[in-house]
Scaffold this active site. Sequence first.
Site, PDB file in Angstrom:
ATOM      1  N   TRP A 156       0.768  -1.054  -0.016  1.00 31.79           N
ATOM      2  CA  TRP A 156       0.039   0.242   0.468  1.00 31.79           C
ATOM      3  C   TRP A 156       0.859   1.252  -0.013  1.00 31.79           C
ATOM      4  CZ3 TRP A 156       1.290   2.842   4.445  1.00 31.79           C
ATOM      5  CH2 TRP A 156       2.451   1.823   4.882  1.00 31.79           C
ATOM      6  N   ASN A 157       2.016   1.330   0.061  1.00 32.30           N
ATOM      7  CA  ASN A 157       2.845   2.622   0.721  1.00 32.30           C
ATOM      8  C   ASN A 157       3.368   2.858  -0.516  1.00 32.30           C
ATOM      9  OD1 ASN A 157       5.057   0.617  -0.351  1.00 32.30           O
ATOM     10  ND2 ASN A 157       6.388   0.977   1.655  1.00 32.30           N
ATOM     11  N   PRO A 181      -3.769  -6.160  -6.314  1.00 31.51           N
ATOM     12  CA  PRO A 181      -3.699  -4.301  -4.689  1.00 31.51           C
ATOM     13  C   PRO A 181      -3.646  -5.146  -3.549  1.00 31.51           C
ATOM     14  CG  PRO A 181      -4.952  -4.214  -5.873  1.00 31.51           C
ATOM     15  CD  PRO A 181      -4.875  -6.109  -6.649  1.00 31.51           C
ATOM     16  N   GLY A 234       6.378  -6.102  -0.579  1.00 32.94           N
ATOM     17  CA  GLY A 234       6.217  -6.093   0.937  1.00 32.94           C
ATOM     18  C   GLY A 234       7.031  -6.524   2.070  1.00 32.94           C
ATOM     19  N   SER A 235       6.678  -7.011   2.741  1.00 34.68           N
ATOM     20  CA  SER A 235       7.101  -7.386   4.151  1.00 34.68           C
ATOM     21  C   SER A 235       8.036  -8.648   4.663  1.00 34.68           C
ATOM     22  CB  SER A 235       5.968  -7.535   5.646  1.00 34.68           C
ATOM     23  OG  SER A 235       4.989  -8.463   5.181  1.00 34.68           O
ATOM     24  N   GLU A 256      10.748  -7.744  -3.188  1.00 35.35           N
ATOM     25  CA  GLU A 256      11.356  -6.677  -2.701  1.00 35.35           C
ATOM     26  C   GLU A 256      10.973  -5.851  -1.261  1.00 35.35           C
ATOM     27  OE1 GLU A 256      13.312  -4.662  -4.364  1.00 35.35           O
ATOM     28  OE2 GLU A 256      13.516  -5.368  -6.625  1.00 35.35           O
ATOM     29  N   LEU A 257      11.615  -7.027  -0.501  1.00 35.75           N
ATOM     30  CA  LEU A 257      11.246  -6.886   1.176  1.00 35.75           C
ATOM     31  C   LEU A 257      11.813  -5.490   1.728  1.00 35.75           C
ATOM     32  CD1 LEU A 257      11.530 -11.138   1.313  1.00 35.75           C
ATOM     33  CD2 LEU A 257       9.716  -9.771   0.580  1.00 35.75           C
ATOM     34  N   CYS A 290      10.355   2.088   1.436  1.00 36.73           N
ATOM     35  CA  CYS A 290      11.390   0.843   2.386  1.00 36.73           C
ATOM     36  C   CYS A 290      12.779   1.408   2.010  1.00 36.73           C
ATOM     37  CB  CYS A 290      11.307  -0.022   1.269  1.00 36.73           C
ATOM     38  SG  CYS A 290      11.091   0.441  -0.483  1.00 36.73           S
ATOM     39  N   GLU A 387      11.764  -2.832  10.619  1.00 34.72           N
ATOM     40  CA  GLU A 387      11.749  -0.939   9.872  1.00 34.72           C
ATOM     41  C   GLU A 387      10.617  -0.146  11.112  1.00 34.72           C
ATOM     42  OE1 GLU A 387       9.815  -3.247   6.456  1.00 34.72           O
ATOM     43  OE2 GLU A 387      10.432  -1.784   5.740  1.00 34.72           O
ATOM     44  N   GLU A 464      14.681  -3.983  -9.405  1.00 37.80           N
ATOM     45  CA  GLU A 464      13.651  -3.847 -10.898  1.00 37.80           C
ATOM     46  C   GLU A 464      14.307  -2.759 -11.357  1.00 37.80           C
ATOM     47  OE1 GLU A 464       9.918  -3.684  -7.690  1.00 37.80           O
ATOM     48  OE2 GLU A 464       9.394  -5.515  -8.692  1.00 37.80           O
TER      49      GLU A 464
HETATM   50  P1  NAD Z   1       1.835  -7.089   3.227  1.00 38.80           P
HETATM   51  O1  NAD Z   1       3.498  -7.748   3.164  1.00 38.80           O
HETATM   52  O2  NAD Z   1       1.420  -6.939   4.700  1.00 38.80           O
HETATM   53  O3  NAD Z   1       1.489  -6.680   2.305  1.00 38.80           O
HETATM   54  C1  NAD Z   1       2.063  -7.071   0.628  1.00 38.80           C
HETATM   55  C2  NAD Z   1       1.376  -7.430  -0.561  1.00 38.80           C
HETATM   56  O4  NAD Z   1       0.975  -8.428  -0.021  1.00 38.80           O
HETATM   57  C3  NAD Z   1      -0.739  -6.774  -0.121  1.00 38.80           C
HETATM   58  O5  NAD Z   1      -1.164  -6.942  -0.778  1.00 38.80           O
HETATM   59  C4  NAD Z   1      -0.768  -8.042   0.733  1.00 38.80           C
HETATM   60  O6  NAD Z   1      -2.363  -8.296   0.703  1.00 38.80           O
HETATM   61  C5  NAD Z   1       0.071  -9.182   0.535  1.00 38.80           C
HETATM   62  N1  NAD Z   1      -0.538 -10.053   1.358  1.00 38.80           N
HETATM   63  C6  NAD Z   1      -0.414 -10.093   2.819  1.00 38.80           C
HETATM   64  N2  NAD Z   1      -0.419 -10.830   3.400  1.00 38.80           N
HETATM   65  C7  NAD Z   1      -0.261 -12.023   2.149  1.00 38.80           C
HETATM   66  C8  NAD Z   1      -0.547 -13.076   3.062  1.00 38.80           C
HETATM   67  N3  NAD Z   1      -0.234 -14.251   3.665  1.00 38.80           N
HETATM   68  N4  NAD Z   1      -0.632 -14.584   1.839  1.00 38.80           N
HETATM   69  C9  NAD Z   1      -0.206 -13.318   0.447  1.00 38.80           C
HETATM   70  N5  NAD Z   1      -0.352 -12.005  -0.599  1.00 38.80           N
HETATM   71  C10 NAD Z   1      -0.430 -11.770   1.345  1.00 38.80           C
HETATM   72  O7  NAD Z   1       3.630  -5.568   3.572  1.00 38.80           O
HETATM   73  P2  NAD Z   1       2.819  -3.845   3.191  1.00 38.80           P
HETATM   74  O8  NAD Z   1       2.141  -3.703   4.559  1.00 38.80           O
HETATM   75  O9  NAD Z   1       1.696  -3.483   2.275  1.00 38.80           O
HETATM   76  O10 NAD Z   1       3.536  -2.704   2.648  1.00 38.80           O
HETATM   77  C11 NAD Z   1       4.841  -2.211   3.434  1.00 38.80           C
HETATM   78  C12 NAD Z   1       5.967  -3.516   3.610  1.00 38.80           C
HETATM   79  O11 NAD Z   1       6.416  -3.894   2.374  1.00 38.80           O
HETATM   80  C13 NAD Z   1       7.744  -2.798   3.562  1.00 38.80           C
HETATM   81  O12 NAD Z   1       7.964  -4.110   4.441  1.00 38.80           O
HETATM   82  C14 NAD Z   1       8.486  -2.427   3.004  1.00 38.80           C
HETATM   83  O13 NAD Z   1       9.442  -2.209   3.372  1.00 38.80           O
HETATM   84  C15 NAD Z   1       7.911  -3.519   2.073  1.00 38.80           C
HETATM   85  N6  NAD Z   1       8.285  -2.936   0.859  1.00 38.80           N
HETATM   86  C16 NAD Z   1       9.278  -3.152   0.095  1.00 38.80           C
HETATM   87  C17 NAD Z   1       9.429  -2.979  -0.850  1.00 38.80           C
HETATM   88  C18 NAD Z   1      10.892  -2.720  -1.741  1.00 38.80           C
HETATM   89  O14 NAD Z   1      11.244  -2.872  -2.321  1.00 38.80           O
HETATM   90  N7  NAD Z   1      11.574  -3.041  -1.518  1.00 38.80           N
HETATM   91  C19 NAD Z   1       8.907  -1.726  -1.733  1.00 38.80           C
HETATM   92  C20 NAD Z   1       8.520  -0.679  -1.020  1.00 38.80           C
HETATM   93  C21 NAD Z   1       7.162  -1.573  -0.011  1.00 38.80           C
END
Ligand code: NAD
Length: 485
Positions: A156-157, A181, A234-235, A256-257, A290, A387, A464
Amino acid sequence: MHPVQSALRLPPCSLLIAGRWQSADSSFTVTDPATGQPLAQVGSATIADAEQALDAAVAALPLWRRSTATERASLLMKWHALLLEQREWLAQLLTAEQGKPLAEARAEIDYAASYINWYAGEALRLAGDWQHPSVAGRTLLNIPEPVGVVLVLTPWNFPAAMITRKLGAALAAGCPVIVKPSEYTPLTALALAELAQQAGFPAGVIQVLPCATPDPVAAHLIASPQVAKVSFTGSTAVGRLLMQQSAATLKRLSLELGGNAPVLVFADADLDAAVAGIMAAKFRNAGQTCVCINRVLVDSRIAKVLEQKLAAAVMALRLGVGTAADTQIGPLINQRAVDKVKQLVTDALAAGARLVCGQTLVPDIGHFVAPQLLSDVHMGMTICQQEIFGPVLTLQTFADEQTALQLANQTDGGLAAYLFGADEKRNYRVANALKAGMVGINVTAISDARIPFGGVGTAGFGREGSRYGINDYLQLKHLCWELAD
Ligand code: NAD
């Protein structure tokens, strides 16, 4: 069902499957994190919808992979032009559902569009090679081919840029995509998809499946051998889970975490430039990026001066709703995020951290956290190991280069790291020794479509953007050809 805010022009709030908007059996509410008010009801995809989306993507693959370089590039260029044409609409939607100040939302749309532009160019340049044979009469060809259908999971960020960074490369390579998304920010994704429809991408090339709860739909698609690859931002915790789920079908993965970025400030640094760079990299998106600076590591000889300058800058930040013209810090995404940041600060203070400064006036609606600066933290504290993802900056000191590097590298994963200093030989030495995928030297604004964005260790793998990014969506096929004469 909640009444929805009427001033905002909404995209289709349903599912994009096989080139058509389809309604869903149930829906979920998207809210404005600055006010807590509902913005829209969005259709929630089921496993049956995911099956349909997969069938459509699989059906689109043969034609899409055989489309010409100019066809793919021209569709991407049309999409790029529409993104820029609709920049204001997209930015308004983005701020409404995500909370960041409008100026940042507009910058994100430009940044998001730049990936589509970049990959339109990469589609034109995609090439394999020919090798001299070791056996006379043979022709050896190495041909990059698209990996197949890609499942794209985004956070979402950066609701626009995290999608285009993946889709630009996947579509340029010839891969159909299914995008899931974030449940917090589906509106921007749906608007991007609506513009992709207008650009004329063939049916089945792009699917978008918003979901109230991501796990079942994602797990179902990951279990399918017809999905060739998962590209996730994501995370780290969810990245780990997806990797486990992907093992059964040996899927390709790009992860990309999360990061835990340090900035090293040496005694010979231009302090005003360092403060400006730190403030921009820490407080953009209310600290929810991130590559945000989590830890300021400063030479103890200049620590007091840097602390004072940072404190003045932190106290000058203007907190408010993203739509107000002078807002610099918007809300966090949800109450869970607020609670997490507050807990990190409470725990750090209890363990001996010093609150240098913190704003006290915080809106009493929405998910706001006051910008703060903490000093005297150490690597044993959770706030230095996780983080922060909020507007809190931490400061610790070092006595020499060796200690600075030890502190900086005391984390499992490295996404971005930064340093400020005047001695370029030392800068080069330190940049090389930092455990990070990207290093900013006397600069913190490093994101750009032309750089390989990605981390090391638990910050994930894959890159990326740049000329390397498309490789994540390609596999090499070798042809060893015995030609009759
Ligand atoms: P998140 O991991 O909670 O969710 C990311 C995506 O995964 C969302 O679409 C969510 O719906 C989905 N998701 C969540 N749980 C899932 C599951 N069990 N199975 C399948 N899909 C699932 O992360 P967030 O809170 O949306 O984003 C923040 C995180 O993203 C932070 O840790 C940040 O550092 C990271 N991030 C990394 C980068 C990068 O380029 N490395 C860029 C932006 C954000």
